[in-house]
Design a protein around this motif. Structure first.
Motif, PDB file in Angstrom:
ATOM      1  N   ALA A 178       1.051  -0.966   0.118  1.00 50.03           N
ATOM      2  CA  ALA A 178      -0.148   0.140  -0.099  1.00 50.03           C
ATOM      3  C   ALA A 178       0.767   0.814   0.163  1.00 50.03           C
ATOM      4  O   ALA A 178       1.053   2.393  -0.830  1.00 50.03           O
ATOM      5  CB  ALA A 178      -1.003   0.435   1.428  1.00 50.03           C
ATOM      6  N   TYR A 179       2.437   1.422   0.454  1.00 53.82           N
ATOM      7  CA  TYR A 179       2.802   1.901   0.483  1.00 53.82           C
ATOM      8  C   TYR A 179       3.643   2.666  -0.805  1.00 53.82           C
ATOM      9  O   TYR A 179       3.948   3.603  -1.330  1.00 53.82           O
ATOM     10  CB  TYR A 179       4.102   2.546   1.974  1.00 53.82           C
ATOM     11  N   ASP A 184       3.668  10.038  -4.993  1.00 51.70           N
ATOM     12  CA  ASP A 184       3.170  11.415  -4.522  1.00 51.70           C
ATOM     13  C   ASP A 184       2.221  11.295  -3.168  1.00 51.70           C
ATOM     14  O   ASP A 184       1.257  12.599  -3.145  1.00 51.70           O
ATOM     15  CB  ASP A 184       2.286  11.760  -5.496  1.00 51.70           C
ATOM     16  N   HIS A 185       2.016  10.084  -2.640  1.00 47.12           N
ATOM     17  CA  HIS A 185       1.622  10.747  -1.266  1.00 47.12           C
ATOM     18  C   HIS A 185       0.444  10.924  -0.923  1.00 47.12           C
ATOM     19  O   HIS A 185      -0.612  11.476  -0.628  1.00 47.12           O
ATOM     20  CB  HIS A 185       1.646  11.485  -0.683  1.00 47.12           C
ATOM     21  N   PHE A 186      -0.262  10.061  -2.788  1.00 50.85           N
ATOM     22  CA  PHE A 186      -2.186  11.034  -2.743  1.00 50.85           C
ATOM     23  C   PHE A 186      -2.984  10.472  -1.319  1.00 50.85           C
ATOM     24  O   PHE A 186      -3.644  11.038  -0.851  1.00 50.85           O
ATOM     25  CB  PHE A 186      -2.586   9.920  -3.685  1.00 50.85           C
ATOM     26  N   SER A 187      -3.166   9.088  -1.025  1.00 48.89           N
ATOM     27  CA  SER A 187      -3.776   8.213  -0.229  1.00 48.89           C
ATOM     28  C   SER A 187      -3.541   9.127   1.510  1.00 48.89           C
ATOM     29  O   SER A 187      -3.767   7.871   2.460  1.00 48.89           O
ATOM     30  CB  SER A 187      -3.973   7.091  -0.193  1.00 48.89           C
ATOM     31  N   GLY A 188      -2.060   9.257   1.215  1.00 57.39           N
ATOM     32  CA  GLY A 188      -1.878   9.550   3.011  1.00 57.39           C
ATOM     33  C   GLY A 188      -0.857   8.028   3.793  1.00 57.39           C
ATOM     34  O   GLY A 188      -1.501   8.349   4.953  1.00 57.39           O
ATOM     35  N   VAL A 189      -0.584   7.300   3.450  1.00 60.77           N
ATOM     36  CA  VAL A 189      -0.365   6.124   3.902  1.00 60.77           C
ATOM     37  C   VAL A 189       0.938   6.404   3.898  1.00 60.77           C
ATOM     38  O   VAL A 189       2.088   6.947   3.286  1.00 60.77           O
ATOM     39  CB  VAL A 189       0.261   4.580   2.275  1.00 60.77           C
ATOM     40  N   PRO A 191       5.043   5.673   5.727  1.00 60.02           N
ATOM     41  CA  PRO A 191       5.925   5.881   4.779  1.00 60.02           C
ATOM     42  C   PRO A 191       6.290   3.838   5.684  1.00 60.02           C
ATOM     43  O   PRO A 191       6.553   3.607   6.969  1.00 60.02           O
ATOM     44  CB  PRO A 191       7.352   6.738   5.106  1.00 60.02           C
ATOM     45  N   THR A 192       6.105   3.049   5.232  1.00 62.56           N
ATOM     46  CA  THR A 192       6.841   1.339   5.581  1.00 62.56           C
ATOM     47  C   THR A 192       7.524   0.750   5.168  1.00 62.56           C
ATOM     48  O   THR A 192       7.088   1.258   4.194  1.00 62.56           O
ATOM     49  CB  THR A 192       4.793   1.066   5.097  1.00 62.56           C
ATOM     50  N   ALA A 193       8.600  -0.525   6.054  1.00 56.94           N
ATOM     51  CA  ALA A 193       9.094  -0.817   5.710  1.00 56.94           C
ATOM     52  C   ALA A 193       8.984  -2.558   6.339  1.00 56.94           C
ATOM     53  O   ALA A 193       8.669  -2.415   7.019  1.00 56.94           O
ATOM     54  CB  ALA A 193      10.469  -0.039   5.501  1.00 56.94           C
ATOM     55  N   LEU A 194       9.290  -3.314   6.123  1.00 57.55           N
ATOM     56  CA  LEU A 194       9.560  -4.810   5.946  1.00 57.55           C
ATOM     57  C   LEU A 194      10.708  -4.608   6.295  1.00 57.55           C
ATOM     58  O   LEU A 194      11.957  -4.711   5.563  1.00 57.55           O
ATOM     59  CB  LEU A 194      10.109  -5.651   4.415  1.00 57.55           C
ATOM     60  N   VAL A 195      10.991  -5.301   7.951  1.00 60.88           N
ATOM     61  CA  VAL A 195      12.656  -4.870   8.277  1.00 60.88           C
ATOM     62  C   VAL A 195      12.580  -7.382   8.563  1.00 60.88           C
ATOM     63  O   VAL A 195      11.680  -7.511   8.944  1.00 60.88           O
ATOM     64  CB  VAL A 195      12.464  -4.523   9.308  1.00 60.88           C
ATOM     65  N   SER A 196      13.833  -7.513   9.282  1.00 60.95           N
ATOM     66  CA  SER A 196      14.377  -8.024  10.013  1.00 60.95           C
ATOM     67  C   SER A 196      14.219  -7.830  10.925  1.00 60.95           C
ATOM     68  O   SER A 196      15.342  -7.591  11.187  1.00 60.95           O
ATOM     69  CB  SER A 196      14.737  -9.412   8.999  1.00 60.95           C
TER      70      SER A 196
END
Length: 198
Positions: A178-179, A184-189, A191-196
């Motif tokens: 989703a992020y 252009d940050h249209f939906s305002g999601v 910042p998201t990252a997948l980490v381990s």
């Protein structure tokens, strides 16, 4: 190699980069120069960072951490890069964990979400383990395989999650997608990252 430059606090980050390149032949991006762990922004006066007469700056080459190029969307910087939107928060959370600031379980929601704190105990990031999502095996709120929101029996692990068409543990990938797709940050999601964690 050490070298000295004569600069004034009224100069900008851009003029500093040009002087470094002229003296040493090193071409830099603004984010290549860090002061107290923060990347310098192009166009800003050095005084904005507390750089004044007698200040000493050190350039330390950063070795990129190994990661698989195809593990990141095209053009996405690694979380270890100062160019990543979450880099500052990730660094603050790491420092907080190292200083003993334990993650705090968020009371709201149906899954295991944790506030990660900086060294002062201020929340700087949210961590959501995939094995603590609703109906996942380690859900800390009792929403494990065999339970449901109304307390009745639910489907076993590996089958459908709380939302139709999803499985427990897939939420993390859906949030990152989703992020990435929020151009252009249209939906305002956020910042998201997948980490381990290892």
């Amino acid at each position: 190699d050490k070298f000295e430059l004569s600069i004034s606090s009224s100069e900008t980050v851009d003029s500093l980069m040009k002087k470094i390149e002229a003296v040493n032949g090193i071409a830099l991006e603004p984010a290549s120069i860090l002061v107290d762990g923060e990347p310098l922004a192009s166009g800003q006066p050095l005084a904005a960072y507390g750089i004044s007469k007698g200040s000493r700056l050190e350039l330390i080459p950063l070795e990129p951490e190994a990661y698989e190029d195809d593990a990141l969307p095209d053009g996405s910087p690694s979380l270890t890069s100062p160019n990543h939107l979450l880099h500052r928060h990730w660094q603050a959370a790491r420092e907080g964990l190292a200083a003993g600031s334990a993650p705090k379980l968020v009371a709201a929601g149906t899954g295991g979400s944790y506030f990660l704190q900086d060294v002062q105990g201020k929340p700087v990031a949210v961590f959501k383990p995939e094995d603590e999502e609703p109906l996942a095996v380690n859900n800390p709120k009792g929403r494990t395989p065999g339970s449901s929101a109304d307390g009745s029996s639910s489907s076993p692990s590996g089958s459908e999650g709380l939302r139709r068409g999803t499985k427990p543990g897939e939420g993390a990938y859906r949030e990152v997608a989703a992020y990435v797709l929020d151009h252009d940050h249209f939906s305002g999601v956020p910042p998201t990252a997948l980490v381990s964690a290892y």
